[in-house]
Design an enzyme around this catalytic site. Structure first.
Site, PDB file in Angstrom:
ATOM      1  N   ASP A 156       0.872  -1.214  -0.018  1.00  0.00           N
ATOM      2  CA  ASP A 156       0.052  -0.052  -0.057  1.00  0.00           C
ATOM      3  C   ASP A 156       0.814   1.274  -0.102  1.00  0.00           C
ATOM      4  O   ASP A 156       2.148   1.254   0.097  1.00  0.00           O
ATOM      5  CB  ASP A 156      -0.912   0.002   1.238  1.00  0.00           C
ATOM      6  CG  ASP A 156      -2.140   0.803   0.817  1.00  0.00           C
ATOM      7  OD1 ASP A 156      -2.371   1.429  -0.116  1.00  0.00           O
ATOM      8  OD2 ASP A 156      -3.277   0.823   1.739  1.00  0.00           O
ATOM      9  N   ASP A 171      -3.679   7.095  -3.561  1.00  0.00           N
ATOM     10  CA  ASP A 171      -4.776   7.532  -3.797  1.00  0.00           C
ATOM     11  C   ASP A 171      -5.246   8.499  -2.718  1.00  0.00           C
ATOM     12  O   ASP A 171      -4.754   8.876  -1.821  1.00  0.00           O
ATOM     13  CB  ASP A 171      -5.823   6.657  -4.055  1.00  0.00           C
ATOM     14  CG  ASP A 171      -5.806   5.667  -2.866  1.00  0.00           C
ATOM     15  OD1 ASP A 171      -4.566   5.248  -2.341  1.00  0.00           O
ATOM     16  OD2 ASP A 171      -6.967   5.172  -2.306  1.00  0.00           O
ATOM     17  N   GLY A 183     -11.499   3.791   1.156  1.00  0.00           N
ATOM     18  CA  GLY A 183     -12.329   4.707   1.858  1.00  0.00           C
ATOM     19  C   GLY A 183     -13.513   4.147   2.761  1.00  0.00           C
ATOM     20  O   GLY A 183     -14.453   4.612   3.203  1.00  0.00           O
TER      21      GLY A 183
HETATM   22  N1  GUN Z   1      -6.398   1.042   3.255  1.00  0.00           N
HETATM   23  C1  GUN Z   1      -7.609   1.343   3.737  1.00  0.00           C
HETATM   24  N2  GUN Z   1      -8.534   2.101   2.924  1.00  0.00           N
HETATM   25  C2  GUN Z   1      -7.565   2.687   2.066  1.00  0.00           C
HETATM   26  C3  GUN Z   1      -7.644   3.312   0.948  1.00  0.00           C
HETATM   27  O1  GUN Z   1      -8.830   4.060   0.496  1.00  0.00           O
HETATM   28  N3  GUN Z   1      -6.512   3.675  -0.010  1.00  0.00           N
HETATM   29  C4  GUN Z   1      -5.632   2.987   0.212  1.00  0.00           C
HETATM   30  N4  GUN Z   1      -4.490   3.254  -0.545  1.00  0.00           N
HETATM   31  N5  GUN Z   1      -5.109   2.214   1.396  1.00  0.00           N
HETATM   32  C5  GUN Z   1      -6.242   1.879   2.431  1.00  0.00           C
END
Ligand code: GUN
Length: 634
Positions: A91, A126, A192
């Site tokens: 992430d 994002d 989100g």
């Molecule tokens: N981890 C939990 N929610 C989100 C999100 O909306 N975007 C990203 N990149 N990681 C997340």
């Protein structure tokens, strides 16, 4: 040719078992990627693997921020650093920036870093669209996230994850899903949603996932960010989610909470660990309560991760057996918030129906309470409504119509009459001719009352009462009418397959129809498993003569046609046109570029999904112009 791809191998409606192939091996979906925090080692990635994790997720932002981790990851790579040789997703730090409010890196830099350290699924930076965002904030999040995706070049070796945002606004979720789905992003997380998951706002989640799935690209893997709780897993998969990440196993462990398939419980309140728990029989609750914090957290994390993988394996099995819907109904009775989610699912049944197969491997369970919620009940009810509304009068049969002695008389009566004969079936009435088709025959009911209220309701427009039958000379043949009605249910109106001269062969043992021939040529066989028709080339030819392409068909490229003529299956990438109304599992004509019939087979997916897939088999061909004609009497 890159080393990454996603292919569906099995399905149950929108739920599917897939293969996600990465440079570090293949993940079977639905999959859960446990979150590994490189700063806080709890369960090691190799132990996770032994517990069933085929892949893991970690955070590129956390690694990049720490000089020590960054240096290690850049030097030896992510897989070596975490000592995990399977697929690793990273992430980007979006979530940390949502929680802590700061972000010192930009999107391009974050993606470049994740690629550099060898991540298999790389996430752009994002904008987290919080549930309390107003419309303009949510819209900005969608737009800016899409703009950032545009800053990134595709990669041959890693998946590029383009999160779908839009807060609680259905139209923004749809827009974001379309934008990301039909862009160069090849992996689609729904973002989100963590606050909604934490607050058990499952009805809102159903809405979000449905809008994303319905309007997005079904050929790409769909991930629910943060959705790893075993309570909601089955519902999310039912709506088409393929992957999850889960930090909850660790988060709950730190709070002395245990995950169960139906909810979360406090360690202090339980009497014993359940039999399936890795702690059962090895520790007493008291021992765990009084253990050192670190030890306690590790033990509870093991329990929690086990609970998640156990639920995942049940969900996969349900897809395999094609009875996930029955499991979803069961799950939704375990918590009021899940029940609210079920209500939401019931509201979108009309949309879900388009993704449902013609029949399933498992019988259909009819629960009185949720009769309106079953896709199969809906499908047959809709047909029955049309069927009786075209008649001026009907004959309603008793439930015991199949009994020996009675049935013969009923059929005799049928053949001397021209009215609709209807059989009682789980609160409605269905045409007698569909008695052996799925799910009329393959049902386990709850003994719902078979009053005639429903049928009277449908017939009210004619002000007629159910008819008691008439006596006269023979005016029709039951088996021929049966074939025609099944064809109408299976293919729609206007398909002329069975002229009056049709010869019907029945099984000597069961009396059931086996084959239907015209001029000594078999047109179709009737499957014993689900009561539907399998067409031969002659049958397909007759169907071709009654349709305008691409109805009930796919039109393939010349490149493919040569193979399909010989009986080889049709691949998605060679399909130029298709019927948007195709039903998954139904007979489908294969036409060459000149729209000439070259083969017939069964479509693997619905017309709603067809255009989104680029890999794998689209239609399993069973008869073709130059192929060997199989004798398919089953
Ligand atoms: N981890 C939990 N929610 C989100 C999100 O909306 N975007 C990203 N990149 N990681 C997340």
């Amino acid at each position: 040719m890159g080393s990454k791809y996603f292919e569906i191998v099995h399905r149950d409606g929108l739920a599917r078992i897939g293969k996600l192939s990465t440079a570090h091996g293949t993940l079977t979906t639905p999959a859960i990627l446990p979150v590994v925090n490189p700063n806080l080692r709890l369960i090691t990635p190799s132990e996770m693997k032994s517990m069933g994790a085929e892949g893991i997720i970690t955070n590129g932002y956390i690694i990049r921020r720490s000089p020590e981790l960054r240096e290690k990851a850049e030097r030896s790579g992510l897989h070596s650093m975490l000592q995990f040789d399977g697929p690793i997703m990273t992430d980007s730090g979006t979530f940390q920036s949502y929680v802590y409010g700061d972000m010192e890196f930009d999107n391009r830099g974050m993606v470049e870093f994740q690629r550099k350290i060898g991540s298999d699924v790389v996430t752009i930076l994002d904008i987290f669209s919080r549930p309390d965002f107003n419309r303009s904030e949510a819209s900005d999040a969608v737009r800016e996230t899409y703009r950032r995706l545009g800053e990134i070049e595709p990669s041959e070796t890693s998946f590029l994850a383009g999160p779908i945002q839009g807060s609680l606004f259905p139209d923004l979720r749809r827009k974001s899903s379309r934008l990301m789905g039909y862009s160069h992003a090849d992996y689609l997380p729904v973002g989100g949603v963590v606050p909604l998951l934490e607050q058990y706002r499952y009805a809102d989640l159903v809405n979000i996932i449905w809008n994303v799935k319905r309007y997005g690209n079904k050929g790409k893997p769909l991930h629910l960010f943060g959705g790893g709780h075993p309570m909601f897993l089955a519902l999310a998969v039912y709506l088409g989610i393929d992957l999850f990440d889960s930090a909850s196993y660790a988060k709950y462990a730190r709070d002395s909470r245990l995950l169960f398939p139906d909810g979360t419980r406090d360690l202090a309140r339980i009497g014993d660990f359940p039999a399936w728990s890795p702690l059962h029989g090895r520790y007493t609750v008291k021992e765990v309560i009084s253990a050192e914090v670190e030890e306690k957290t590790l033990l509870l994390a093991r329990h929690n991760l086990f609970a998640i993988f156990q639920e995942l394996s049940e969900v996969r099995e349900r897809i395999h057996e094609q009875n996930l819907w029955e499991y979803v109904q069961q799950k939704t009775h375990s918590h009021p918030s899940l029940h609210a989610a079920l209500e939401q699912i019931l509201r979108i049944q009309g949309g879900l129906e388009a993704f449902t197969e013609l029949s399933r491997r498992s019988p259909y369970f009819h629960f009185q309470e949720h009769s309106r919620g079953s896709l199969f009940h809906r499908r047959i009810k809709r047909f029955a409504e049309k069927f009786v509304s075209q008649r001026e009068t009907v004959r309603i049969l008793d439930t015991n119509y199949r009994h020996e002695g009675i049935r013969e008389k009923i059929i005799e009566e049928y053949e001397k009459s021209s009215v609709a004969f209807m059989i009682p079936w789980n609160g409605i009435h269905v045409p007698l001719e569909l008695e052996d088709t799925y799910p009329v025959q393959q049902v386990i009911g709850s003994g719902e009352s078979n009053s005639t209220t429903w049928i009277r309701g449908v017939m009210r427009q004619y002000s007629l009462q159910p008819h008691d039958g008439e006596v006269g000379s023979k005016v029709r043949n039951f088996n021929l009418q049966k074939l025609r009605t099944i064809a109408e249910f299976q293919f729609g109106q206007g398909i002329k397959l069975f002229p009056d001269s049709t010869e019907i062969r029945v099984s000597r043992n069961t009396g059931r129809i086996r084959t239907a021939s015209v001029d000594e040529k078999i047109m179709a066989t009737l499957r014993a498993s689900d009561g539907f028709l399998t067409l031969t080339m002659e049958g397909a030819q007759a169907m071709r003569a009654s349709i305008t392409p691409p109805r009930l068909s796919v039109v393939v490229s010349e490149e493919s046609a040569g193979f399909n003529r010989k009986g080889y299956s049709v691949f998605f990438k060679f399909v130029d046109r298709f019927d948007r109304h195709l039903v998954a599992g139904n007979e489908t004509l294969v036409l060459d570029p000149e729209e000439k019939l070259i083969a017939v087979g069964r479509s693997r997916v619905s017309g709603m999904e067809f255009g989104d897939y680029t890999r794998g088999v689209a239609v399993d061909v069973h008869h073709s112009v130059e192929g060997r004609d199989e004798d398919e009497t089953d």
